[in-house]
Design a protein around this motif. Structure first.
Motif, PDB file in Angstrom:
ATOM      1  N   ALA A 140     -14.546 -64.823  87.576  1.00 15.25           N
ATOM      2  CA  ALA A 140     -15.598 -65.833  87.692  1.00 15.25           C
ATOM      3  C   ALA A 140     -16.247 -65.736  89.079  1.00 15.25           C
ATOM      4  CB  ALA A 140     -15.001 -67.215  87.492  1.00 15.25           C
ATOM      5  N   PRO A 141     -17.567 -66.012  89.156  1.00 15.59           N
ATOM      6  CA  PRO A 141     -18.463 -66.463  88.088  1.00 15.59           C
ATOM      7  C   PRO A 141     -19.170 -65.333  87.335  1.00 15.59           C
ATOM      8  CG  PRO A 141     -19.609 -66.619  90.161  1.00 15.59           C
ATOM      9  CD  PRO A 141     -18.221 -66.102  90.491  1.00 15.59           C
ATOM     10  N   ALA A 142     -18.839 -64.091  87.630  1.00 20.40           N
ATOM     11  CA  ALA A 142     -19.525 -62.968  86.968  1.00 20.40           C
ATOM     12  C   ALA A 142     -19.335 -62.991  85.454  1.00 20.40           C
ATOM     13  CB  ALA A 142     -19.026 -61.643  87.537  1.00 20.40           C
ATOM     14  N   ASN A 143     -18.219 -63.569  84.983  1.00 18.61           N
ATOM     15  CA  ASN A 143     -17.969 -63.607  83.535  1.00 18.61           C
ATOM     16  C   ASN A 143     -19.001 -64.435  82.776  1.00 18.61           C
ATOM     17  OD1 ASN A 143     -17.102 -66.074  84.522  1.00 18.61           O
ATOM     18  ND2 ASN A 143     -15.092 -66.015  83.545  1.00 18.61           N
ATOM     19  N   ARG A 144     -19.760 -65.274  83.478  1.00 19.16           N
ATOM     20  CA  ARG A 144     -20.755 -66.120  82.829  1.00 19.16           C
ATOM     21  C   ARG A 144     -22.067 -65.389  82.514  1.00 19.16           C
ATOM     22  NH1 ARG A 144     -20.582 -71.731  86.393  1.00 19.16           N
ATOM     23  NH2 ARG A 144     -18.307 -71.848  86.644  1.00 19.16           N
ATOM     24  N   LEU A 145     -22.316 -64.300  83.187  1.00 18.86           N
ATOM     25  CA  LEU A 145     -23.638 -63.679  83.130  1.00 18.86           C
ATOM     26  C   LEU A 145     -24.115 -63.342  81.720  1.00 18.86           C
ATOM     27  CD1 LEU A 145     -23.496 -61.388  86.289  1.00 18.86           C
ATOM     28  CD2 LEU A 145     -24.624 -63.616  86.021  1.00 18.86           C
ATOM     29  N   PRO A 146     -23.287 -62.767  80.827  1.00 10.40           N
ATOM     30  CA  PRO A 146     -23.782 -62.424  79.490  1.00 10.40           C
ATOM     31  C   PRO A 146     -24.158 -63.634  78.636  1.00 10.40           C
ATOM     32  CG  PRO A 146     -21.805 -61.165  80.022  1.00 10.40           C
ATOM     33  CD  PRO A 146     -21.918 -62.256  81.041  1.00 10.40           C
ATOM     34  N   VAL A 147     -23.624 -64.796  78.964  1.00  8.51           N
ATOM     35  CA  VAL A 147     -23.872 -66.009  78.163  1.00  8.51           C
ATOM     36  C   VAL A 147     -24.300 -67.154  79.079  1.00  8.51           C
ATOM     37  CG1 VAL A 147     -22.401 -65.443  76.186  1.00  8.51           C
ATOM     38  CG2 VAL A 147     -21.376 -66.450  78.237  1.00  8.51           C
ATOM     39  N   ALA A 148     -25.087 -66.841  80.086  1.00  9.25           N
ATOM     40  CA  ALA A 148     -25.420 -67.812  81.130  1.00  9.25           C
ATOM     41  C   ALA A 148     -26.084 -69.070  80.580  1.00  9.25           C
ATOM     42  CB  ALA A 148     -26.313 -67.156  82.179  1.00  9.25           C
ATOM     43  N   GLY A 149     -27.006 -68.915  79.612  1.00 15.28           N
ATOM     44  CA  GLY A 149     -27.689 -70.084  79.066  1.00 15.28           C
ATOM     45  C   GLY A 149     -26.739 -71.020  78.344  1.00 15.28           C
ATOM     46  N   ASP A 150     -25.837 -70.456  77.561  1.00 19.72           N
ATOM     47  CA  ASP A 150     -24.863 -71.277  76.848  1.00 19.72           C
ATOM     48  C   ASP A 150     -23.926 -71.985  77.819  1.00 19.72           C
ATOM     49  OD1 ASP A 150     -25.040 -70.650  73.742  1.00 19.72           O
ATOM     50  OD2 ASP A 150     -25.404 -68.784  74.807  1.00 19.72           O
ATOM     51  N   VAL A 151     -23.526 -71.288  78.864  1.00 18.36           N
ATOM     52  CA  VAL A 151     -22.646 -71.903  79.861  1.00 18.36           C
ATOM     53  C   VAL A 151     -23.358 -73.070  80.542  1.00 18.36           C
ATOM     54  CG1 VAL A 151     -21.522 -71.556  82.098  1.00 18.36           C
ATOM     55  CG2 VAL A 151     -21.217 -69.872  80.260  1.00 18.36           C
ATOM     56  N   ARG A 152     -24.630 -72.901  80.868  1.00 17.54           N
ATOM     57  CA  ARG A 152     -25.380 -74.006  81.478  1.00 17.54           C
ATOM     58  C   ARG A 152     -25.393 -75.223  80.562  1.00 17.54           C
ATOM     59  NH1 ARG A 152     -28.788 -69.809  83.409  1.00 17.54           N
ATOM     60  NH2 ARG A 152     -30.142 -70.002  81.570  1.00 17.54           N
ATOM     61  N   ASP A 153     -25.570 -74.997  79.255  1.00 18.93           N
ATOM     62  CA  ASP A 153     -25.577 -76.115  78.307  1.00 18.93           C
ATOM     63  C   ASP A 153     -24.217 -76.815  78.277  1.00 18.93           C
ATOM     64  OD1 ASP A 153     -28.199 -75.656  77.591  1.00 18.93           O
ATOM     65  OD2 ASP A 153     -27.700 -74.484  75.808  1.00 18.93           O
ATOM     66  N   VAL A 154     -23.141 -76.043  78.281  1.00 18.95           N
ATOM     67  CA  VAL A 154     -21.797 -76.625  78.243  1.00 18.95           C
ATOM     68  C   VAL A 154     -21.530 -77.436  79.509  1.00 18.95           C
ATOM     69  CG1 VAL A 154     -19.333 -76.052  78.310  1.00 18.95           C
ATOM     70  CG2 VAL A 154     -20.833 -74.903  76.671  1.00 18.95           C
ATOM     71  N   LEU A 155     -21.948 -76.937  80.646  1.00 21.10           N
ATOM     72  CA  LEU A 155     -21.716 -77.662  81.898  1.00 21.10           C
ATOM     73  C   LEU A 155     -22.624 -78.881  82.026  1.00 21.10           C
ATOM     74  CD1 LEU A 155     -21.305 -74.670  84.377  1.00 21.10           C
ATOM     75  CD2 LEU A 155     -19.518 -76.029  83.269  1.00 21.10           C
ATOM     76  N   TRP A 156     -23.756 -78.864  81.322  1.00 27.15           N
ATOM     77  CA  TRP A 156     -24.702 -79.985  81.362  1.00 27.15           C
ATOM     78  C   TRP A 156     -24.239 -81.168  80.534  1.00 27.15           C
ATOM     79  CZ3 TRP A 156     -27.188 -81.508  76.801  1.00 27.15           C
ATOM     80  CH2 TRP A 156     -28.171 -82.493  76.930  1.00 27.15           C
ATOM     81  N   CYS A 157     -23.620 -80.906  79.394  1.00 26.82           N
ATOM     82  CA  CYS A 157     -23.359 -81.980  78.421  1.00 26.82           C
ATOM     83  C   CYS A 157     -22.139 -82.819  78.789  1.00 26.82           C
ATOM     84  CB  CYS A 157     -23.181 -81.385  77.019  1.00 26.82           C
ATOM     85  SG  CYS A 157     -21.593 -80.549  76.760  1.00 26.82           S
ATOM     86  N   ASN A 158     -22.115 -84.041  78.240  1.00 30.89           N
ATOM     87  CA  ASN A 158     -20.885 -84.839  78.271  1.00 30.89           C
ATOM     88  C   ASN A 158     -20.394 -85.151  76.859  1.00 30.89           C
ATOM     89  OD1 ASN A 158     -22.590 -86.969  77.416  1.00 30.89           O
ATOM     90  ND2 ASN A 158     -22.794 -87.766  79.495  1.00 30.89           N
ATOM     91  N   THR A 159     -21.147 -84.642  75.880  1.00 32.22           N
ATOM     92  CA  THR A 159     -20.796 -84.792  74.467  1.00 32.22           C
ATOM     93  C   THR A 159     -21.049 -83.463  73.772  1.00 32.22           C
ATOM     94  OG1 THR A 159     -21.409 -87.141  74.472  1.00 32.22           O
ATOM     95  CG2 THR A 159     -21.317 -86.029  72.328  1.00 32.22           C
ATOM     96  N   MET A 160     -20.070 -82.980  73.010  1.00 32.70           N
ATOM     97  CA  MET A 160     -20.228 -81.747  72.240  1.00 32.70           C
ATOM     98  C   MET A 160     -20.022 -82.059  70.768  1.00 32.70           C
ATOM     99  SD  MET A 160     -18.208 -78.942  74.603  1.00 32.70           S
ATOM    100  CE  MET A 160     -18.657 -77.581  73.527  1.00 32.70           C
ATOM    101  N   ILE A 161     -20.953 -81.607  69.942  1.00 35.14           N
ATOM    102  CA  ILE A 161     -20.864 -81.841  68.508  1.00 35.14           C
ATOM    103  C   ILE A 161     -21.059 -80.509  67.778  1.00 35.14           C
ATOM    104  CG2 ILE A 161     -21.863 -83.024  66.518  1.00 35.14           C
ATOM    105  CD1 ILE A 161     -22.752 -85.255  68.414  1.00 35.14           C
TER     106      ILE A 161
END
Length: 210
Positions: A60-81
């Motif tokens: 980390a944090p290089a492991n995030r690069l291939p899925v950076a957009g998805d990781v940003r969404d996960v770190l942004w949310c407080n609810t996952m459905i």
């Protein structure tokens, strides 16, 4: 403020699963939540972890690069459905691949290190977790097999969320034998469960605006 990430996984936009997704989104929007939808099929998400990703999985944090957009969404949310069909008692390969590639070390969990010999939770900002699915099998057969998809999300993922993470679950069983009446009844069940899931936070927000 509820920040909801809805991970949707179904290959056909005309599916009943899409109707479930829309009911979930209607409730979130009505509650004034901020919402992001990740449609895995529409977005052509690649569920396959490459050899390079595997080799760099714990870096980390290089492991995030291939899925950076998805990781940003996960770190942004407080609810996952999660909204998806249950196939062979589990989640579609597309969704499992999303978990494999996106819920990474230093994103979803912390690997053992000099300070701790145990894996530690990384999604402690996620305080609510929802699962809405459909099953071809009956409730009884699904329980006999062990409902691996449900267990992965509501036990495995929940274990790395906030300590008192709230959950909601709804499944339409015997989907292959469903009727218009059974599908409508399930959509109403989804709506009621979403009302309870959002519940006190909606009331508090409404009172604050009054």
């Amino acid at each position: 403020m509820m920040r909801a990430l809805v991970i949707y996984c179904h290959p056909k936009e005309t599916s009943f699963t899409a109707a479930v997704r829309d009911r979930v989104l209607d409730k979130l929007t009505s509650a004034g939540a901020e919402v992001r939808v990740r449609d895995l099929y529409q977005g052509a998400f690649d569920p396959v972890m490459t050899p390079q990703e595997f080799d760099g999985y714990a870096t980390a944090p290089a492991n995030r690069l291939p899925v950076a957009g998805d990781v940003r969404d996960v770190l942004w949310c407080n609810t996952m459905i999660f909204v998806y069909p249950t196939w062979w008692y589990g989640m579609p390969a597309m969704l499992k691949g999303w978990l494999d590639r996106v819920l990474l070390p230093e994103v979803a969990f912390l690997l053992p290190d000099a300070h701790s010999a145990a894996i530690r939770a990384g999604l402690t900002h996620v305080t609510a977790l929802g699962v809405f699915t459909t099953c071809g099998a009956s409730w009884g057969m699904t329980q006999l097999i062990g409902a691996p998809g449900k267990r992965t999300l509501l036990r495995g993922v929940r274990a790395i969320c906030a300590r008192n993470c709230k959950t909601v679950y709804a499944a339409h069983y015997r989907m292959d034998r469903s009727t218009e009446a059974s599908r409508q009844a399930h959509l109403e069940r989804v709506a009621r469960k979403m009302d309870r899931f959002i519940g006190t936070r909606v009331t508090a927000r409404s009172e604050a605006k009054a």
